[in-house]
Design an enzyme around this catalytic site. Structure first.
Site, PDB file in Angstrom:
ATOM      1  N   ASP A  21      42.316  56.215  36.020  1.00 30.34           N
ATOM      2  CA  ASP A  21      41.878  56.797  37.290  1.00 30.34           C
ATOM      3  C   ASP A  21      40.780  57.835  37.017  1.00 30.34           C
ATOM      4  O   ASP A  21      41.059  58.932  36.555  1.00 30.34           O
ATOM      5  CB  ASP A  21      43.103  57.447  37.957  1.00 30.34           C
ATOM      6  N   ASN A  23      38.737  59.441  39.151  1.00 33.05           N
ATOM      7  CA  ASN A  23      38.485  60.537  40.104  1.00 33.05           C
ATOM      8  C   ASN A  23      39.766  61.227  40.567  1.00 33.05           C
ATOM      9  O   ASN A  23      39.768  61.956  41.560  1.00 33.05           O
ATOM     10  CB  ASN A  23      37.674  60.021  41.301  1.00 33.05           C
ATOM     11  N   ASP A  98      38.977  37.887  39.445  1.00 32.11           N
ATOM     12  CA  ASP A  98      39.986  37.031  40.048  1.00 32.11           C
ATOM     13  C   ASP A  98      39.366  36.353  41.260  1.00 32.11           C
ATOM     14  O   ASP A  98      38.593  36.972  41.985  1.00 32.11           O
ATOM     15  CB  ASP A  98      41.173  37.896  40.496  1.00 32.11           C
ATOM     16  N   ASP A 199      43.180  32.078  41.221  1.00 35.43           N
ATOM     17  CA  ASP A 199      44.537  32.395  41.675  1.00 35.43           C
ATOM     18  C   ASP A 199      45.216  31.244  42.424  1.00 35.43           C
ATOM     19  O   ASP A 199      44.597  30.602  43.277  1.00 35.43           O
ATOM     20  CB  ASP A 199      44.444  33.605  42.623  1.00 35.43           C
ATOM     21  N   GLU A 256      45.154  29.432  37.474  1.00 35.90           N
ATOM     22  CA  GLU A 256      46.585  29.696  37.613  1.00 35.90           C
ATOM     23  C   GLU A 256      47.123  28.490  38.356  1.00 35.90           C
ATOM     24  O   GLU A 256      46.974  28.379  39.572  1.00 35.90           O
ATOM     25  CB  GLU A 256      46.868  30.982  38.404  1.00 35.90           C
ATOM     26  N   HIS A 329      50.387  40.493  35.113  1.00 40.53           N
ATOM     27  CA  HIS A 329      50.779  41.406  36.191  1.00 40.53           C
ATOM     28  C   HIS A 329      51.912  40.839  37.053  1.00 40.53           C
ATOM     29  O   HIS A 329      52.374  41.517  37.963  1.00 40.53           O
ATOM     30  CB  HIS A 329      49.562  41.693  37.066  1.00 40.53           C
ATOM     31  N   ASP A 330      52.319  39.597  36.799  1.00 38.43           N
ATOM     32  CA  ASP A 330      53.433  39.009  37.552  1.00 38.43           C
ATOM     33  C   ASP A 330      54.702  38.907  36.702  1.00 38.43           C
ATOM     34  O   ASP A 330      55.735  38.444  37.175  1.00 38.43           O
ATOM     35  CB  ASP A 330      53.078  37.588  38.022  1.00 38.43           C
TER      36      ASP A 330
HETATM   37  C1  GLC Z   1      49.239  34.770  42.044  1.00 38.05           C
HETATM   38  C2  GLC Z   1      49.025  36.195  41.577  1.00 38.05           C
HETATM   39  C3  GLC Z   1      50.066  37.061  42.201  1.00 38.05           C
HETATM   40  C4  GLC Z   1      49.917  36.980  43.692  1.00 38.05           C
HETATM   41  C5  GLC Z   1      49.970  35.534  44.184  1.00 38.05           C
HETATM   42  C6  GLC Z   1      49.495  35.421  45.598  1.00 38.05           C
HETATM   43  O1  GLC Z   1      50.436  34.259  41.607  1.00 38.05           O
HETATM   44  O2  GLC Z   1      49.026  36.256  40.183  1.00 38.05           O
HETATM   45  O3  GLC Z   1      49.982  38.384  41.764  1.00 38.05           O
HETATM   46  O4  GLC Z   1      50.926  37.721  44.308  1.00 38.05           O
HETATM   47  O5  GLC Z   1      49.142  34.697  43.434  1.00 38.05           O
HETATM   48  O6  GLC Z   1      48.122  35.651  45.673  1.00 38.05           O
HETATM   49 CA    CA Z   2      40.762  56.667  41.447  1.00 38.54          CA
END
Ligand code: GLC
Ligand code: CA
Length: 564
Positions: A21, A23, A98, A199, A256, A329-330
């Site tokens: 971060d 700021n 993404d 995605d 994905e 991140h999932d």
């Molecule tokens: C993909 C992303 C996930 C998101 C989902 C809907 O699986 O990795 O984080 O919630 O798509 O966009």
């Molecule tokens: Ca920030």
């Protein structure tokens, strides 16, 4: 196999909200990434993938886009992104963004227009259907829970969402929609991106009959993935996307693409496939019956993990190229998932896991924090969760008959918030991520797991990751570790995972001990030199070798000498 530039990359995934971060408003941002480019360069990675930074109400942390051409103000301005792309390039780091094109936010102007305007031309941009006797058009369950159908106010119509209510699916059957999306993708590629992580792309085609499913839960619904993921006809859409957009650029595309059977991998990642590579989630989801049913826990052992990884590797090798990962991140943190006993989660197991995945055949993806061994963070109540999926899984578990305590346990194990906690830069307040209270609670162990400490320690997880990356990218066996074929060995062994990589007469053998005990393996030391070892002790040169607890050993076979 023809070599491709993206096979050589090492990709680092950034969850921008939680990286750094700049700021001090408690939210990570683009300038924060730019400020940390030196760190990324020092790791040796060659490309970053940044999770969505487009304009968004953040119902799903940016995977709900309300303007494809603008950035979310909390992340910064377009000039910040241009600067990041430019500065990263100067350091030899490419940038991938993404691409979320299965759905938009309900706050996207297209959707807003259809809500407000009875004659909206955007009605055909989304999927609308009339209800049946005051009920939704069918009984499909969305990935984040509840019906996939949401009533359109003041009409008898419903709109379709595979994910959250605030993520209406676009109607890919409409060529106008596809053209709008292609135009947008080209706009971004022209900006100098190296490519995209694409995605939820297997959701773009739905079974057009929209018939009810046999219910699979107490809610009377059936999971929509059966009829709304990788359906017949998707080939036409993906082929068109590849033809009209991706193929015109020398870009990398990382799909994905859950729900694709191995028989179809050739279409997806083969010579003229839709993508450069795709993720295979089968091994990452080995602890649950399905990625969207965390309460259906599955007990597993090392042999199961090995079988899943090797099957995946062999199928991908047959078809094309893969995208290898331990975390994203999932997912929950890998050391918390794959190393079952807490007392065994340490430097050795973290580096063993790291090397095991890193030297598989494919392009490796490192998720932020993985390189310092960040762990899951156990929360005490549902209020502490941000992730919509965790909240849904919590209530669904209880509807399915589990107690609140059990439900909390399931989501603590699996929550996407586990990997989304702010990054640990140092041991200062908030881990040096920000001077303000972060948007999501920190993992409390940032005092003991952070970059600053590991920089000082030559034997840290971080420094092992550096060595690992160097070994693949520029060591004496580099070509073999990147392009070489993979061949599993010791496949029946219950706790040792091992494989060979082979390239033009060169051979690398990799051993990973998944147990807390010594393990004996037959190998003639005299024929090998050590490329990488997470233990410091020399390996005695005799026939039988002992692998120490959680040891990772990467050996290069000496060139055969032929005496005349
Ligand atoms: C993909 C992303 C996930 C998101 C989902 C809907 O699986 O990795 O984080 O919630 O798509 O966009
Ligand atoms: Ca920030």
């Amino acid at each position: 196999m023809q070599k491709k530039w993206w096979q050589k990359e090492v990709i680092y995934q950034i969850y921008p909200k939680s990286f750094y971060d700049s700021n001090n408003d408690g939210i990570g941002d683009i300038k924060g990434i730019t400020e940390k480019l030196d760190y990324l360069q020092s790791l040796g990675i060659t490309m970053i993938w940044i999770c969505p930074i487009y304009k968004s109400p953040m119902a799903d942390n940016g995977y709900d886009i309300s303007d494809y051409y603008q950035l979310n103000p909390e992340f910064g301005e377009m000039k910040d992104l241009d600067e990041l792309i430019e500065k990263a390039k100067e350091k030899g780091i490419k940038t991938v963004l993404d691409l979320v094109i299965n759905h938009t936010s309900d706050e996207h102007p297209w959707f807003q227009d259809l809500l407000q305007n009875p004659d909206s031309k955007y009605k055909d941009y989304y999927i609308l259907k009339p209800g049946k006797n005051g009920q939704p058009p069918n009984n499909w369950r969305s990935v984040f829970g509840g019906s996939v159908w949401e009533p359109l106010p003041n009409t008898d119509q419903y709109y379709f969402h595979s994910f959250a209510v605030k993520q209406p699916d676009l109607n890919w059957e409409n060529k106008q929609v596809r053209d709008e999306l292609y135009k947008m993708v080209i706009y971004w590629l022209e900006k100098g991106l190296a490519g995209f992580r694409v995605d939820a792309i297997t959701f773009i085609k739905k079974d057009q009959a929209y018939e009810d499913l046999p219910p699979d839960g107490v809610d009377g619904l059936g999971k929509c993935t059966i009829k709304a993921r990788n359906q017949v006809g998707i080939a036409d859409f993906l082929h068109e996307l590849q033809e009209e957009v991706f193929s015109k650029y020398d870009c990398v595309t990382i799909g994905e693409a859950p729900g694709v059977p191995y028989e179809q991998y050739g279409d997806f990642i083969g010579e003229n496939g839709y993508f450069s590579m795709i993720f295979d989630f089968r091994y990452a989801d080995l602890d649950v019956a399905s990625g969207s049913e965390w309460f259906k826990r599955v007990d597993w052992n090392v042999l199961d993990l090995k079988n899943l990884i090797f099957t995946s590797q062999m199928e991908i090798q047959k078809a094309g190229w893969g995208a290898n990962f331990l975390e994203n991140h999932d997912q929950n943190r890998s050391i918390s998932k794959y190393i079952k006993e807490e007392e065994n989660r340490n430097f050795y197991s973290a580096t063993m896991l790291g090397a095991m995945f890193f030297f598989l055949r494919g392009t490796p993806f490192i998720y932020q924090g993985q390189e310092i061994g960040m762990t899951n963070f156990t929360r005490k109540s549902i209020e502490e969760f941000d992730d919509i999926s965790s909240i849904d899984q919590y209530y669904r578990s209880m509807n399915e008959g589990f107690t609140a305590e059990e439900a909390l346990h399931f989501i603590n194990l699996r929550s996407r918030d586990n990997s989304r906690t702010p990054f640990h830069w140092n041991e200062n307040e908030y881990g040096g991520f920000s001077k303000a209270k972060p948007w999501l609670g920190m993992n409390e162990n940032y005092n003991s797991i952070n970059v600053e400490q590991q920089e000082k320690d030559p034997d840290s997880i971080l420094n092992f990751y550096r060595k690992m990356i160097q070994t693949r990218q520029s060591g004496e066996a580099s070509e073999c570790l990147i392009y070489g074929d993979i061949e599993p060995i010791l496949t029946e062994h219950p706790v040792i995972m091992a494989y060979k990589r082979k390239w033009n007469g060169k051979k690398v053998v990799c051993y990973f001990n998944f147990s807390a005990e010594n393990q004996h393996v037959e190998i003639d030391q005299n024929h090998y030199t050590v490329l990488l070892n997470n233990y410091k002790e020399e390996i005695p040169s005799n026939q039988e070798m002992v692998l120490k607890p959680y040891q990772a050993l990467i050996l290069l076979q000496k060139e055969e000498r032929h005496h005349g």
